[in-house]
Design a protein around this motif. Sequence first.
Motif, PDB file in Angstrom:
ATOM      1  N   HIS A  56       0.964  -1.193   0.037  1.00 17.75           N
ATOM      2  CA  HIS A  56       0.020  -0.050  -0.060  1.00 17.75           C
ATOM      3  C   HIS A  56       0.771   1.100   0.021  1.00 17.75           C
ATOM      4  CE1 HIS A  56      -3.330  -2.492   0.592  1.00 17.75           C
ATOM      5  NE2 HIS A  56      -2.782  -3.108   1.860  1.00 17.75           N
ATOM      6  N   TRP A  57       2.151   1.358  -0.129  1.00 21.10           N
ATOM      7  CA  TRP A  57       2.948   2.336  -0.043  1.00 21.10           C
ATOM      8  C   TRP A  57       3.879   2.334  -1.286  1.00 21.10           C
ATOM      9  CZ3 TRP A  57       3.145   5.916   3.533  1.00 21.10           C
ATOM     10  CH2 TRP A  57       2.475   5.744   4.810  1.00 21.10           C
ATOM     11  N   ASN A 139       1.269   6.733   0.534  1.00 21.59           N
ATOM     12  CA  ASN A 139       0.134   5.613   0.132  1.00 21.59           C
ATOM     13  C   ASN A 139      -1.022   6.385  -0.234  1.00 21.59           C
ATOM     14  OD1 ASN A 139      -1.533   6.822   2.250  1.00 21.59           O
ATOM     15  ND2 ASN A 139      -0.718   5.452   3.873  1.00 21.59           N
TER      16      ASN A 139
END
Length: 194
Positions: A56-57, A139
């Motif tokens: 998610h980053w 993110n």
Amino acid sequence: NAMSKHFPKFILSLVLLINIFYAKAQIVDPIKWSFKVEQKNADEATLLFTAKIDEHWHVFSQFHTGDFGLPTVFDIKENKKFYKLIGKVTEPTPDEEFEPITKTTLKYYQKSVTFSQKIQIICKAPFKVKGTLNYQACNDESCLAPTDVEIVCQINKDSKEETCDVKTVNDDTTNTGSILIDEQDTTTNVAVVA
């Protein structure tokens, strides 16, 4: 009673200690950097800068120009007594996503990315290439503050050479000499190249 006199201080110390551990656990560090040298011969090496990126980053390309997030920037100083940079830091093709609010294209990497810098080796004795990189992790909801990371890459680590033969050109004259590698650094026994 001595115990009851010191008990409140003990409880306060314990609460502070728990808060410190809790605060350290809350630090978000979604990017882990590692550095490696591929040296196939005595004249050239490739420095590899790899980011392992949590789910998610993402981190941005060096060529990211969007209004959201900052590009990754490398600062590797050339030291012509030890090495010369060959070109600039390269990178694979990034993911791209059009951002309709800012009307820009985001260029970023997810999961992992390896940037690379080729160098021409001049000194055959062991030395380090040092530099810094600056990146921003984001993110889908937010970005962390930009972060600086120190780069250190060991070159010629298995060499038995202790000096570098150096030729420098000053106007019309050529000076030849040797540089004694700094042996005061007992932990690495190599020259430190900034």
